[in-house]
Write a protein that holds these residues in place. Structure first.
Motif, PDB file in Angstrom:
ATOM      1  N   ARG A 155     -16.479  40.665  14.158  1.00  0.00           N
ATOM      2  CA  ARG A 155     -16.925  39.703  13.721  1.00  0.00           C
ATOM      3  C   ARG A 155     -17.292  38.535  14.573  1.00  0.00           C
ATOM      4  N   ALA A 156     -16.544  38.069  15.434  1.00  0.00           N
ATOM      5  CA  ALA A 156     -17.094  37.106  16.518  1.00  0.00           C
ATOM      6  C   ALA A 156     -19.269  37.831  16.265  1.00  0.00           C
ATOM      7  N   LEU A 157     -19.208  38.895  17.233  1.00  0.00           N
ATOM      8  CA  LEU A 157     -19.748  39.420  18.021  1.00  0.00           C
ATOM      9  C   LEU A 157     -21.229  40.018  16.539  1.00  0.00           C
ATOM     10  N   ASP A 189     -16.359  33.499  22.909  1.00  0.00           N
ATOM     11  CA  ASP A 189     -17.652  32.512  23.616  1.00  0.00           C
ATOM     12  C   ASP A 189     -18.765  32.669  23.624  1.00  0.00           C
ATOM     13  N   ARG A 190     -19.340  33.476  23.356  1.00  0.00           N
ATOM     14  CA  ARG A 190     -20.770  33.808  23.564  1.00  0.00           C
ATOM     15  C   ARG A 190     -21.055  33.818  22.138  1.00  0.00           C
ATOM     16  N   ALA A 191     -20.676  34.001  21.080  1.00  0.00           N
ATOM     17  CA  ALA A 191     -21.371  33.897  20.153  1.00  0.00           C
ATOM     18  C   ALA A 191     -21.457  32.631  19.152  1.00  0.00           C
ATOM     19  N   ILE A 192     -20.078  31.150  20.231  1.00  0.00           N
ATOM     20  CA  ILE A 192     -20.193  29.801  20.007  1.00  0.00           C
ATOM     21  C   ILE A 192     -21.896  29.475  20.334  1.00  0.00           C
ATOM     22  N   GLN A 193     -22.255  29.877  21.519  1.00  0.00           N
ATOM     23  CA  GLN A 193     -23.170  29.912  22.670  1.00  0.00           C
ATOM     24  C   GLN A 193     -24.280  30.538  21.730  1.00  0.00           C
ATOM     25  N   LEU A 194     -24.467  31.069  21.483  1.00  0.00           N
ATOM     26  CA  LEU A 194     -25.785  31.695  21.044  1.00  0.00           C
ATOM     27  C   LEU A 194     -25.838  31.143  19.356  1.00  0.00           C
ATOM     28  N   HIS A 195     -24.962  30.237  18.729  1.00  0.00           N
ATOM     29  CA  HIS A 195     -25.749  29.977  17.589  1.00  0.00           C
ATOM     30  C   HIS A 195     -25.620  28.116  18.017  1.00  0.00           C
ATOM     31  N   GLY A 196     -24.921  27.918  18.931  1.00  0.00           N
ATOM     32  CA  GLY A 196     -25.604  26.973  19.590  1.00  0.00           C
ATOM     33  C   GLY A 196     -24.861  25.427  18.815  1.00  0.00           C
ATOM     34  N   ALA A 197     -24.465  25.279  17.115  1.00  0.00           N
ATOM     35  CA  ALA A 197     -23.438  24.793  16.344  1.00  0.00           C
ATOM     36  C   ALA A 197     -22.462  25.352  15.675  1.00  0.00           C
ATOM     37  N   THR A 227     -19.438  24.438  15.155  1.00  0.00           N
ATOM     38  CA  THR A 227     -18.519  23.056  14.156  1.00  0.00           C
ATOM     39  C   THR A 227     -17.497  24.133  13.390  1.00  0.00           C
ATOM     40  N   ASP A 228     -17.522  23.591  11.949  1.00  0.00           N
ATOM     41  CA  ASP A 228     -16.418  24.323  11.071  1.00  0.00           C
ATOM     42  C   ASP A 228     -17.878  25.144  10.264  1.00  0.00           C
ATOM     43  N   VAL A 229     -19.193  24.489  10.182  1.00  0.00           N
ATOM     44  CA  VAL A 229     -20.049  25.689   9.398  1.00  0.00           C
ATOM     45  C   VAL A 229     -19.650  27.475   9.327  1.00  0.00           C
ATOM     46  N   THR A 230     -19.559  27.563  10.823  1.00  0.00           N
ATOM     47  CA  THR A 230     -19.060  29.202  10.843  1.00  0.00           C
ATOM     48  C   THR A 230     -17.293  29.183  11.224  1.00  0.00           C
ATOM     49  N   PRO A 231     -16.858  30.104  11.144  1.00  0.00           N
ATOM     50  CA  PRO A 231     -15.479  30.657  11.730  1.00  0.00           C
ATOM     51  C   PRO A 231     -15.079  30.996  13.149  1.00  0.00           C
ATOM     52  N   LEU A 232     -16.612  30.342  13.652  1.00  0.00           N
ATOM     53  CA  LEU A 232     -16.489  30.669  15.395  1.00  0.00           C
ATOM     54  C   LEU A 232     -15.543  29.506  16.410  1.00  0.00           C
ATOM     55  N   ALA A 233     -14.938  28.469  15.311  1.00  0.00           N
ATOM     56  CA  ALA A 233     -14.515  27.862  16.371  1.00  0.00           C
ATOM     57  C   ALA A 233     -12.663  27.556  16.114  1.00  0.00           C
ATOM     58  N   GLY A 234     -12.742  27.693  14.844  1.00  0.00           N
ATOM     59  CA  GLY A 234     -11.086  28.113  14.227  1.00  0.00           C
ATOM     60  C   GLY A 234     -11.102  29.573  15.591  1.00  0.00           C
ATOM     61  N   THR A 235     -11.503  30.249  14.941  1.00  0.00           N
ATOM     62  CA  THR A 235     -11.206  32.044  15.642  1.00  0.00           C
ATOM     63  C   THR A 235     -11.146  31.655  17.142  1.00  0.00           C
ATOM     64  N   TYR A 236     -11.466  30.601  18.074  1.00  0.00           N
ATOM     65  CA  TYR A 236     -11.365  30.597  19.680  1.00  0.00           C
ATOM     66  C   TYR A 236      -9.972  30.023  19.714  1.00  0.00           C
ATOM     67  N   ALA A 237     -10.249  28.702  18.159  1.00  0.00           N
ATOM     68  CA  ALA A 237      -8.785  28.099  19.103  1.00  0.00           C
ATOM     69  C   ALA A 237      -7.774  29.524  18.804  1.00  0.00           C
ATOM     70  N   TRP A 238      -7.129  29.993  17.403  1.00  0.00           N
ATOM     71  CA  TRP A 238      -6.261  30.271  17.792  1.00  0.00           C
ATOM     72  C   TRP A 238      -6.342  31.531  18.720  1.00  0.00           C
ATOM     73  N   HIS A 239      -7.328  32.266  19.155  1.00  0.00           N
ATOM     74  CA  HIS A 239      -6.931  33.502  20.093  1.00  0.00           C
ATOM     75  C   HIS A 239      -6.544  32.683  21.529  1.00  0.00           C
ATOM     76  N   ARG A 240      -6.947  31.630  21.887  1.00  0.00           N
ATOM     77  CA  ARG A 240      -6.795  30.893  22.969  1.00  0.00           C
ATOM     78  C   ARG A 240      -5.319  30.703  22.849  1.00  0.00           C
ATOM     79  N   ALA A 241      -4.960  30.129  21.790  1.00  0.00           N
ATOM     80  CA  ALA A 241      -3.729  30.202  21.871  1.00  0.00           C
ATOM     81  C   ALA A 241      -2.933  31.421  21.936  1.00  0.00           C
ATOM     82  N   MET A 242      -3.473  32.657  21.530  1.00  0.00           N
ATOM     83  CA  MET A 242      -2.420  33.471  21.191  1.00  0.00           C
ATOM     84  C   MET A 242      -2.256  33.932  22.842  1.00  0.00           C
ATOM     85  N   ARG A 243      -2.334  33.031  24.044  1.00  0.00           N
ATOM     86  CA  ARG A 243      -2.641  33.916  25.011  1.00  0.00           C
ATOM     87  C   ARG A 243      -1.299  32.816  25.202  1.00  0.00           C
TER      88      ARG A 243
END
Length: 255
Positions: free
Chosen positions: A124-126, A201-209, A212-228
């Motif tokens: 989804r991020a890609l 993280d790359r998807a976040i970088q390409l979005h710039g924004a 934020t919570d405009v896209t699901p990327l920030a929350g998704t990143y937080a969850w999968h970092r916690a998954m480790r």
């Protein structure tokens, strides 16, 4: 494991504090599955017992809610205190002293399911990162930039590599059982979240924004970092992988 279970006749008395109780804040949560130490004198793998504890049992207190890296999971994670909580012995899951075995029986398949979902999150991020075709920078589509193309290619490579590890582990579980796949599950548990967080993280970088919570990327990143952490720290899985490798590889003669 500091929470204690003591048997008094036909009842179990539970005392302690659980620091990370997933799902405790969900209003539908009617009971907890508690794993605690019931016999500290037994062998290490027979010291724990799993027991069902109804949420409304006297002495149960949900103390507070934890966010995950600043994001609140929909089901919530909480600190729960057990102060002399009494439940009948019939609430034991399986048998007394069988908590460790019960946990291990579901951890392998549960971990691989987390990895499957992580692959979906990476896909989804890609897909969101491919919006670079629509964004304009430096007079042309962002996707025309060589560095952006490299990031997209790296993401596809890492997803496919992680998918192969996951598929291989699943195949061994299906054909040989959980124990045979133990090291492969550990490999998936390390490699898949790592790959997913890099792709996100790359998807976040390409979005710039994307932070934020405009896209699901920030929350998704937080969850999968916690998954480790929440399925066991990377370091524990790496130690398990190394022990398996050291145990099955014969020493080669010098030279």
């Amino acid at each position: 494991m500091a929470t204690r279970i003591e048997r008094e006749g036909d009842e179990l008395v539970i005392t302690g504090r659980e620091w990370w109780t997933s799902g405790a804040m969900d209003p539908r949560c009617a009971f907890f599955i508690l794993m605690a130490e019931s016999d500290p004198t037994a062998s290490p793998h027979r010291q724990q017992t799993m027991v069902l504890v109804p949420r409304d049992t006297p002495g149960v207190e949900v103390v507070r809610h934890y966010p995950v890296m600043g994001h609140h999971d929909q089901h919530g994670h909480a600190v729960v205190r057990f102060d002399g909580v009494r439940v009948p012995v019939t609430n034991v899951i399986g048998e007394e002293g069988g908590g460790f075995a019960g946990a291990q029986a579901r951890l392998g398949p549960g971990r691989i399911h987390h990895c499957m979902r992580a692959l979906g999150a990476a896909e989804r991020a890609l897909a969101l990162a491919l919006r670079a075709r629509e964004r304009v920078a430096f007079g042309g589509p962002l996707a025309a930039q060589a560095v952006v193309q490299q990031q997209i290619a790296e993401s596809r490579l890492e997803i496919e590599q992680a998918r192969l590890v996951c598929h291989h582990a699943c195949h061994v579980i299906d054909t040989q059982g959980d124990e045979a796949a133990r090291d492969l599950v550990a490999m998936a548990e390390v490699s898949v979240p790592r790959a997913a967080t890099r792709v996100i993280d790359r998807a976040i970088q390409l979005h710039g924004a994307g932070v934020t919570d405009v896209t699901p990327l920030a929350g998704t990143y937080a969850w999968h970092r916690a998954m480790r952490l929440f399925d066991g720290p990377d370091e524990v899985h790496l130690r398990s992988i190394a022990k398996g490798e050291l145990g099955r590889r014969p020493l080669l003669p010098p030279g």
